[in-house]
Write a protein that holds these residues in place. Structure first.
Motif, PDB file in Angstrom:
ATOM      1  N   MET A   1       3.080  17.017   9.645  1.00  0.00           N
ATOM      2  CA  MET A   1       3.088  15.555   9.722  1.00  0.00           C
ATOM      3  C   MET A   1       3.128  14.946   8.310  1.00  0.00           C
ATOM      4  O   MET A   1       2.521  15.465   7.384  1.00  0.00           O
ATOM      5  N   PHE A   2       3.846  13.837   8.156  1.00  0.00           N
ATOM      6  CA  PHE A   2       3.898  13.155   6.876  1.00  0.00           C
ATOM      7  C   PHE A   2       2.591  12.399   6.641  1.00  0.00           C
ATOM      8  O   PHE A   2       1.952  11.915   7.565  1.00  0.00           O
ATOM      9  N   SER A   3       2.227  12.306   5.365  1.00  0.00           N
ATOM     10  CA  SER A   3       1.002  11.610   4.994  1.00  0.00           C
ATOM     11  C   SER A   3       1.368  10.341   4.235  1.00  0.00           C
ATOM     12  O   SER A   3       1.993  10.408   3.178  1.00  0.00           O
ATOM     13  N   PHE A   4       0.979   9.185   4.768  1.00  0.00           N
ATOM     14  CA  PHE A   4       1.294   7.913   4.122  1.00  0.00           C
ATOM     15  C   PHE A   4       0.142   7.489   3.219  1.00  0.00           C
ATOM     16  O   PHE A   4      -0.713   6.706   3.609  1.00  0.00           O
ATOM     17  N   THR A   5       0.121   8.042   2.016  1.00  0.00           N
ATOM     18  CA  THR A   5      -0.884   7.638   1.049  1.00  0.00           C
ATOM     19  C   THR A   5      -0.542   6.237   0.526  1.00  0.00           C
ATOM     20  O   THR A   5       0.614   5.792   0.628  1.00  0.00           O
ATOM     21  N   PRO A   6      -1.514   5.498  -0.036  1.00  0.00           N
ATOM     22  CA  PRO A   6      -1.297   4.081  -0.377  1.00  0.00           C
ATOM     23  C   PRO A   6      -0.097   3.807  -1.286  1.00  0.00           C
ATOM     24  O   PRO A   6       0.723   2.924  -0.996  1.00  0.00           O
ATOM     25  N   ALA A   7       0.012   4.522  -2.405  1.00  0.00           N
ATOM     26  CA  ALA A   7       1.109   4.250  -3.338  1.00  0.00           C
ATOM     27  C   ALA A   7       2.453   4.634  -2.735  1.00  0.00           C
ATOM     28  O   ALA A   7       3.444   3.905  -2.895  1.00  0.00           O
ATOM     29  N   VAL A   8       2.498   5.767  -2.057  1.00  0.00           N
ATOM     30  CA  VAL A   8       3.742   6.197  -1.408  1.00  0.00           C
ATOM     31  C   VAL A   8       4.151   5.182  -0.347  1.00  0.00           C
ATOM     32  O   VAL A   8       5.326   4.799  -0.253  1.00  0.00           O
ATOM     33  N   ARG A   9       3.204   4.720   0.441  1.00  0.00           N
ATOM     34  CA  ARG A   9       3.508   3.725   1.463  1.00  0.00           C
ATOM     35  C   ARG A   9       4.049   2.432   0.847  1.00  0.00           C
ATOM     36  O   ARG A   9       5.026   1.856   1.335  1.00  0.00           O
ATOM     37  N   THR A  10       3.445   1.996  -0.246  1.00  0.00           N
ATOM     38  CA  THR A  10       3.904   0.779  -0.920  1.00  0.00           C
ATOM     39  C   THR A  10       5.325   0.939  -1.448  1.00  0.00           C
ATOM     40  O   THR A  10       6.173   0.050  -1.285  1.00  0.00           O
ATOM     41  N   LEU A  11       5.601   2.078  -2.087  1.00  0.00           N
ATOM     42  CA  LEU A  11       6.940   2.327  -2.616  1.00  0.00           C
ATOM     43  C   LEU A  11       7.974   2.382  -1.492  1.00  0.00           C
ATOM     44  O   LEU A  11       9.088   1.861  -1.630  1.00  0.00           O
ATOM     45  N   LEU A  12       7.618   3.014  -0.400  1.00  0.00           N
ATOM     46  CA  LEU A  12       8.520   3.072   0.751  1.00  0.00           C
ATOM     47  C   LEU A  12       8.850   1.664   1.255  1.00  0.00           C
ATOM     48  O   LEU A  12      10.016   1.321   1.472  1.00  0.00           O
ATOM     49  N   LEU A  13       7.810   0.854   1.435  1.00  0.00           N
ATOM     50  CA  LEU A  13       8.010  -0.492   1.954  1.00  0.00           C
ATOM     51  C   LEU A  13       8.850  -1.349   1.013  1.00  0.00           C
ATOM     52  O   LEU A  13       9.751  -2.078   1.456  1.00  0.00           O
ATOM     53  N   VAL A  14       8.569  -1.265  -0.289  1.00  0.00           N
ATOM     54  CA  VAL A  14       9.320  -2.060  -1.262  1.00  0.00           C
ATOM     55  C   VAL A  14      10.791  -1.650  -1.283  1.00  0.00           C
ATOM     56  O   VAL A  14      11.693  -2.501  -1.273  1.00  0.00           O
ATOM     57  N   ASN A  15      11.053  -0.348  -1.300  1.00  0.00           N
ATOM     58  CA  ASN A  15      12.433   0.131  -1.329  1.00  0.00           C
ATOM     59  C   ASN A  15      13.203  -0.269  -0.078  1.00  0.00           C
ATOM     60  O   ASN A  15      14.358  -0.696  -0.158  1.00  0.00           O
ATOM     61  N   VAL A  16      12.568  -0.130   1.071  1.00  0.00           N
ATOM     62  CA  VAL A  16      13.228  -0.502   2.327  1.00  0.00           C
ATOM     63  C   VAL A  16      13.465  -2.009   2.384  1.00  0.00           C
ATOM     64  O   VAL A  16      14.547  -2.473   2.768  1.00  0.00           O
ATOM     65  N   LEU A  17      12.464  -2.789   1.981  1.00  0.00           N
ATOM     66  CA  LEU A  17      12.597  -4.241   1.988  1.00  0.00           C
ATOM     67  C   LEU A  17      13.716  -4.695   1.057  1.00  0.00           C
ATOM     68  O   LEU A  17      14.558  -5.524   1.426  1.00  0.00           O
ATOM     69  N   VAL A  18      13.750  -4.156  -0.157  1.00  0.00           N
ATOM     70  CA  VAL A  18      14.787  -4.525  -1.124  1.00  0.00           C
ATOM     71  C   VAL A  18      16.167  -4.138  -0.589  1.00  0.00           C
ATOM     72  O   VAL A  18      17.140  -4.888  -0.752  1.00  0.00           O
ATOM     73  N   TYR A  19      16.258  -2.980   0.056  1.00  0.00           N
ATOM     74  CA  TYR A  19      17.551  -2.551   0.593  1.00  0.00           C
ATOM     75  C   TYR A  19      18.089  -3.564   1.597  1.00  0.00           C
ATOM     76  O   TYR A  19      19.254  -3.968   1.532  1.00  0.00           O
ATOM     77  N   PHE A  20      17.255  -3.973   2.524  1.00  0.00           N
ATOM     78  CA  PHE A  20      17.726  -4.902   3.553  1.00  0.00           C
ATOM     79  C   PHE A  20      17.958  -6.304   2.990  1.00  0.00           C
ATOM     80  O   PHE A  20      18.844  -7.023   3.455  1.00  0.00           O
ATOM     81  N   LEU A  21      17.194  -6.685   1.977  1.00  0.00           N
ATOM     82  CA  LEU A  21      17.427  -7.982   1.344  1.00  0.00           C
ATOM     83  C   LEU A  21      18.760  -7.996   0.596  1.00  0.00           C
ATOM     84  O   LEU A  21      19.535  -8.948   0.706  1.00  0.00           O
TER      85      LEU A  21
END
Length: 262
Positions: A1-21
């Motif tokens: 199972m993947f582990s969503f640690t705080p910094a990794v989760r933040t980076l994932l969200l920012v990258n995905v958000l920027v991509y769609f924007l």
């Protein structure tokens, strides 16, 4: 199972958000934040950071975020969120620095050769430039080359050659680089250094492999493709190499500052 640690989760969200924007805005807007060559008038210092959170297409985003999700959490648990984020950004900046340095070396020669051609835009100089710097477009313009060869003094062909090379050089100078790949390759290098004997299971081919061998194979492949790559492959290999190189340097510096690193 993947582990969503705080910094990794933040980076994932920012990258995905920027991509769609960025997928919904004009290309001119994207150009302001993608990383341009030092020789491009569109270069801006802020692009050293912003390009790391932009991606060219969904598969580019997916592969980078998968790498972050697979290798990032264990590093974050080892270092803590603050140090992991510092490492991520520093390797991304290091990747950009090496990419820009190599790009400048390659592009400066191209621009200088183009200026020499512009001073004497003859058929011979045109063919010499194509063979030396633009062989990737030879097939596409071969009919024009044949006509130019048959009538080398024709002003229309001389002007046509000038326009072709002007457009080609502008594309080479102004095509930007985007993506988190440099930082992701830094994360991969760190994982291989800190957890070298961790068994990873590849999908293609479906075999287990120790992290240190996977990292070594990636490094050798990137060096090879960076030096011998086709100009049209569209991959910033030296950004990958830069991310791995700076990751190695950072970890060795951090390791030297404490007796127990992990």
């Amino acid at each position: 199972m993947f582990s969503f640690t705080p910094a990794v989760r933040t980076l994932l969200l920012v990258n995905v958000l920027v991509y769609f924007l960025t997928s919904s805005v004009r290309e001119e807007v994207i150009d302001q934040f993608a990383l341009h060559s030092l020789l491009s008038q569109q270069f801006n210092i802020i692009q050293l950071i912003t390009h790391m959170f932009m991606h060219g297409n969904f598969s580019h985003l997916f592969s980078n975020m998968l790498g972050l999700l697979v290798f990032g959490p264990l590093l974050e648990k080892t270092w803590g969120a603050s140090r992991f984020l510092t490492f991520y950004l520093l390797t991304g900046l290091g990747a950009a620095a090496l990419y820009l340095a190599v790009n400048y070396y390659e592009t400066a020669g191209l621009v200088q050769a183009f200026e020499t051609y512009r001073a004497n835009p003859t058929n011979g100089e045109f063919i010499g430039f194509i063979n030396g710097y633009a062989s990737s477009i030879y097939d596409n313009i071969e009919p024009f080359i044949q006509k130019f060869d048959a009538d080398p003094e024709n002003p229309a062909y001389i002007e046509g050659g000038r326009k072709i090379l002007t457009a080609y050089v502008a594309t080479q100078v102004n095509t930007p680089m985007v993506g988190a790949s440099g930082a992701i390759f830094g994360v991969l290098m760190a994982f291989g250094l800190l957890f070298p004997n961790t068994q990873l299971f590849l999908l293609f081919p479906p075999i287990p492999i120790k992290a240190k061998y996977l990292v070594g194979a990636y490094a050798l492949w990137e060096i090879y493709t960076g030096v011998y790559r086709a100009q049209a492959d569209g991959v910033a290999h030296f950004a990958h190499i830069g991310g791995m190189l700076f990751a190695y340097i950072i970890i060795k510096v951090w390791e030297s500052q404490r007796k127990t690193f992990y």
